[in-house]
Design a protein around this motif. Sequence first.
Motif, PDB file in Angstrom:
ATOM      1  N   GLU A 117     -49.668  -7.165   5.968  1.00 47.31           N
ATOM      2  CA  GLU A 117     -48.876  -7.691   6.909  1.00 47.31           C
ATOM      3  C   GLU A 117     -49.029  -9.201   7.463  1.00 47.31           C
ATOM      4  O   GLU A 117     -48.178  -9.888   7.252  1.00 47.31           O
ATOM      5  CB  GLU A 117     -48.936  -6.781   8.134  1.00 47.31           C
ATOM      6  N   SER A 118     -50.151  -9.572   7.399  1.00 44.67           N
ATOM      7  CA  SER A 118     -50.846 -10.863   7.481  1.00 44.67           C
ATOM      8  C   SER A 118     -50.061 -11.999   6.458  1.00 44.67           C
ATOM      9  O   SER A 118     -49.735 -13.064   6.528  1.00 44.67           O
ATOM     10  CB  SER A 118     -51.957 -11.246   7.906  1.00 44.67           C
ATOM     11  N   ILE A 119     -50.056 -11.187   5.239  1.00 43.84           N
ATOM     12  CA  ILE A 119     -49.685 -12.203   3.958  1.00 43.84           C
ATOM     13  C   ILE A 119     -48.215 -12.158   3.976  1.00 43.84           C
ATOM     14  O   ILE A 119     -47.750 -13.320   3.869  1.00 43.84           O
ATOM     15  CB  ILE A 119     -50.349 -11.226   2.767  1.00 43.84           C
ATOM     16  N   ILE A 120     -47.710 -11.089   4.552  1.00 43.49           N
ATOM     17  CA  ILE A 120     -46.024 -11.306   4.691  1.00 43.49           C
ATOM     18  C   ILE A 120     -45.670 -12.348   5.701  1.00 43.49           C
ATOM     19  O   ILE A 120     -44.887 -13.122   5.587  1.00 43.49           O
ATOM     20  CB  ILE A 120     -45.474  -9.904   5.112  1.00 43.49           C
ATOM     21  N   ASP A 121     -46.448 -12.282   6.866  1.00 46.62           N
ATOM     22  CA  ASP A 121     -46.343 -13.360   7.967  1.00 46.62           C
ATOM     23  C   ASP A 121     -46.258 -14.711   7.177  1.00 46.62           C
ATOM     24  O   ASP A 121     -45.388 -15.642   7.645  1.00 46.62           O
ATOM     25  CB  ASP A 121     -47.454 -13.066   8.923  1.00 46.62           C
ATOM     26  N   ASP A 122     -47.167 -15.059   6.312  1.00 48.11           N
ATOM     27  CA  ASP A 122     -47.340 -16.452   5.938  1.00 48.11           C
ATOM     28  C   ASP A 122     -46.217 -16.556   4.820  1.00 48.11           C
ATOM     29  O   ASP A 122     -45.812 -17.550   4.491  1.00 48.11           O
ATOM     30  CB  ASP A 122     -48.777 -16.679   5.252  1.00 48.11           C
ATOM     31  N   LEU A 123     -45.894 -15.614   4.061  1.00 43.79           N
ATOM     32  CA  LEU A 123     -44.989 -15.622   3.187  1.00 43.79           C
ATOM     33  C   LEU A 123     -43.615 -15.998   3.626  1.00 43.79           C
ATOM     34  O   LEU A 123     -42.624 -16.665   3.087  1.00 43.79           O
ATOM     35  CB  LEU A 123     -44.860 -14.628   1.966  1.00 43.79           C
ATOM     36  N   LEU A 124     -43.249 -15.351   4.717  1.00 45.01           N
ATOM     37  CA  LEU A 124     -42.007 -15.496   5.418  1.00 45.01           C
ATOM     38  C   LEU A 124     -41.898 -17.300   5.565  1.00 45.01           C
ATOM     39  O   LEU A 124     -40.542 -17.511   5.938  1.00 45.01           O
ATOM     40  CB  LEU A 124     -41.802 -14.772   6.714  1.00 45.01           C
ATOM     41  N   LYS A 125     -42.869 -17.633   5.927  1.00 46.53           N
ATOM     42  CA  LYS A 125     -42.585 -19.368   6.302  1.00 46.53           C
ATOM     43  C   LYS A 125     -42.467 -20.227   5.154  1.00 46.53           C
ATOM     44  O   LYS A 125     -41.958 -21.338   5.257  1.00 46.53           O
ATOM     45  CB  LYS A 125     -44.097 -19.857   6.667  1.00 46.53           C
TER      46      LYS A 125
ATOM     47  N   PHE B 287     -40.904 -18.373   1.879  1.00 39.96           N
ATOM     48  CA  PHE B 287     -39.529 -17.872   1.346  1.00 39.96           C
ATOM     49  C   PHE B 287     -38.473 -17.699   2.563  1.00 39.96           C
ATOM     50  O   PHE B 287     -38.364 -16.609   2.996  1.00 39.96           O
ATOM     51  CB  PHE B 287     -39.746 -16.664   0.679  1.00 39.96           C
ATOM     52  N   GLU B 288     -38.156 -18.824   2.995  1.00 36.07           N
ATOM     53  CA  GLU B 288     -37.048 -18.835   4.142  1.00 36.07           C
ATOM     54  C   GLU B 288     -35.852 -18.059   3.771  1.00 36.07           C
ATOM     55  O   GLU B 288     -35.403 -18.090   2.646  1.00 36.07           O
ATOM     56  CB  GLU B 288     -36.964 -20.127   4.550  1.00 36.07           C
ATOM     57  N   GLY B 289     -35.196 -17.351   4.630  1.00 34.38           N
ATOM     58  CA  GLY B 289     -33.862 -16.616   4.254  1.00 34.38           C
ATOM     59  C   GLY B 289     -34.054 -15.199   3.847  1.00 34.38           C
ATOM     60  O   GLY B 289     -32.986 -14.671   3.601  1.00 34.38           O
ATOM     61  N   VAL B 290     -35.321 -14.935   3.607  1.00 34.15           N
ATOM     62  CA  VAL B 290     -35.764 -13.430   2.932  1.00 34.15           C
ATOM     63  C   VAL B 290     -36.086 -12.777   4.080  1.00 34.15           C
ATOM     64  O   VAL B 290     -36.896 -12.985   4.847  1.00 34.15           O
ATOM     65  CB  VAL B 290     -36.681 -13.357   1.724  1.00 34.15           C
ATOM     66  N   ASP B 291     -35.576 -11.367   4.098  1.00 38.13           N
ATOM     67  CA  ASP B 291     -35.652 -10.461   5.350  1.00 38.13           C
ATOM     68  C   ASP B 291     -37.074 -10.031   4.875  1.00 38.13           C
ATOM     69  O   ASP B 291     -37.434  -9.807   3.877  1.00 38.13           O
ATOM     70  CB  ASP B 291     -34.792  -9.583   5.721  1.00 38.13           C
ATOM     71  N   ARG B 292     -37.745  -9.634   6.025  1.00 41.85           N
ATOM     72  CA  ARG B 292     -39.393  -9.009   5.953  1.00 41.85           C
ATOM     73  C   ARG B 292     -39.258  -7.961   5.000  1.00 41.85           C
ATOM     74  O   ARG B 292     -40.163  -7.645   4.374  1.00 41.85           O
ATOM     75  CB  ARG B 292     -39.796  -8.912   7.080  1.00 41.85           C
ATOM     76  N   ASP B 293     -38.446  -6.970   5.256  1.00 41.23           N
ATOM     77  CA  ASP B 293     -38.581  -5.749   4.401  1.00 41.23           C
ATOM     78  C   ASP B 293     -38.486  -5.912   2.901  1.00 41.23           C
ATOM     79  O   ASP B 293     -39.246  -5.499   2.155  1.00 41.23           O
ATOM     80  CB  ASP B 293     -37.569  -4.720   4.865  1.00 41.23           C
ATOM     81  N   THR B 294     -37.520  -6.772   2.636  1.00 43.25           N
ATOM     82  CA  THR B 294     -37.380  -7.083   1.159  1.00 43.25           C
ATOM     83  C   THR B 294     -38.397  -7.895   0.468  1.00 43.25           C
ATOM     84  O   THR B 294     -38.997  -7.502  -0.501  1.00 43.25           O
ATOM     85  CB  THR B 294     -36.137  -7.970   0.988  1.00 43.25           C
TER      86      THR B 294
END
Length: 473
Positions: free
Chosen positions: A62-70, A72-79
């Motif tokens: 989950e912390s990895i996803i938090d950083d990746l969302l910064k 890969f802008e515009g991609v929703d978290r679940d995807t």
Amino acid sequence: MYYRLGDDVLFRQYQDFGVITDNSEYGYRMLNDNRPIIGEKYISESGAVMLSMVSRTPRDLESIIDDLLKIFEGVDRDTLRADTLEFFDGLERTGYLVSGESWEICQNNKSQVTVSESGEQPDDKVAEGSSDSIHQADFLRSIHFDIASACNERCVHCYIPHKYKTDRIDPELFYKVIREGRDMNIIHVTLSGGEPLLHPDILAFLKKCHELDLSVNVLSNLTLLNDSIIGEMKQNPLLSVQTSIYSIDPKVHDSITKREGSLEQTIIGVRKLLDANIPVQISCPVMKQNKDSVRDVIRWGNSLNIGVAIEPVIFASFDGSCSNVANRLDTHEIAEVIETQLKEGYAQSYRLTAREKEAFSPDAPICSVCRYSFCVSVRGEIFPCAGWQANIIGDACKDSIKDIWEKSEKIQELRSIKRSQFPKCVDCKDRGYCTVCMMVNSNENADRSVFRIQDYHCKVAALIHDRVDEYGE
């Protein structure tokens, strides 16, 4: 879920791709090491970004996803989470990553390979090396350091005449080069000489390599090995050692090193490394003095689960004097050594290597020098490989490693040399049993020509080919 890199796995991220590899690509393995060799993979740009979030320390998804969302802008978290999880799980199945339901479980788990034997890729983010978008680029993977040209032995066959063995690298120069190399994402270093353990800063050098997450090979006669050096070596699980043993008979071995008691000290060093679980390989260059000792060295090494690399042809000294070649075997003596190797189980190794070489196209580069690696002398001179010290292609004291790698005209020239420029070799029936070596040619030809091959090497290749074929399956 937590993820981390496998214990012997290295990852490097570049601008448009990434590379992940296990240390078997660079280090030595004990004969009883049954872990699968998972090798090197090229990773797409998006996959490399995902993988850059993972290190040797477990990290929760989950912390990895938090950083990746910064990123890969515009991609929703679940995807993004589903995509990353699928990618990581594929890398875990091939042995590159380790997972666990908690930090502690992940830290203690070991790699489990489930699909690599079939060659299956985890998903399309792990790309084949032949892909149009990801290819085997000429990026700097490895630096060979001669940290001490000085040596406490005087081996009769050495390609460095003893009169040149006087110096040690300035520590600041070493740190400059290794820092610049790491900025270029190098994966591996070799610490050699001379005798590298003669350098007073060897402990600090080993520590710095570990801090920079580098695979390390130390090439040493081990006569100066002590508990402090072993303790520092143990800190880096990506470190292995190569030493030379010429005979199990001390009279023979010591006659080559010109140092009484050297075999005993080297063997003590080997056993100390084994006790510390540090991988070791034995190198056994063969010459007139030890040609009858090869079988004993192989069997002694094998009894300790140590691989023994037999080198039946020594190459000439780098200064063009060929002062060491008088020790080289005649072709009939080479035949005896090859026969010994085949009886000790080396036939399949010869055949596999031959198939790889025979598959090379005429347009393939003749050598990997200056495509993936180069060497640094104690004075900061850059040369293509350990034996080619007369061919200076840069100066690390004056220029950055990056500038030398990208701008040196000599490097560009060496990279451009293709197999087709050796027409005698392109369709030679013995090409699988020969290494067309520009360094060997240069060292042995009075005019330093890299293209003229001495007939001796052609005869040796034909001899090896005939013996392997006669030996059968």
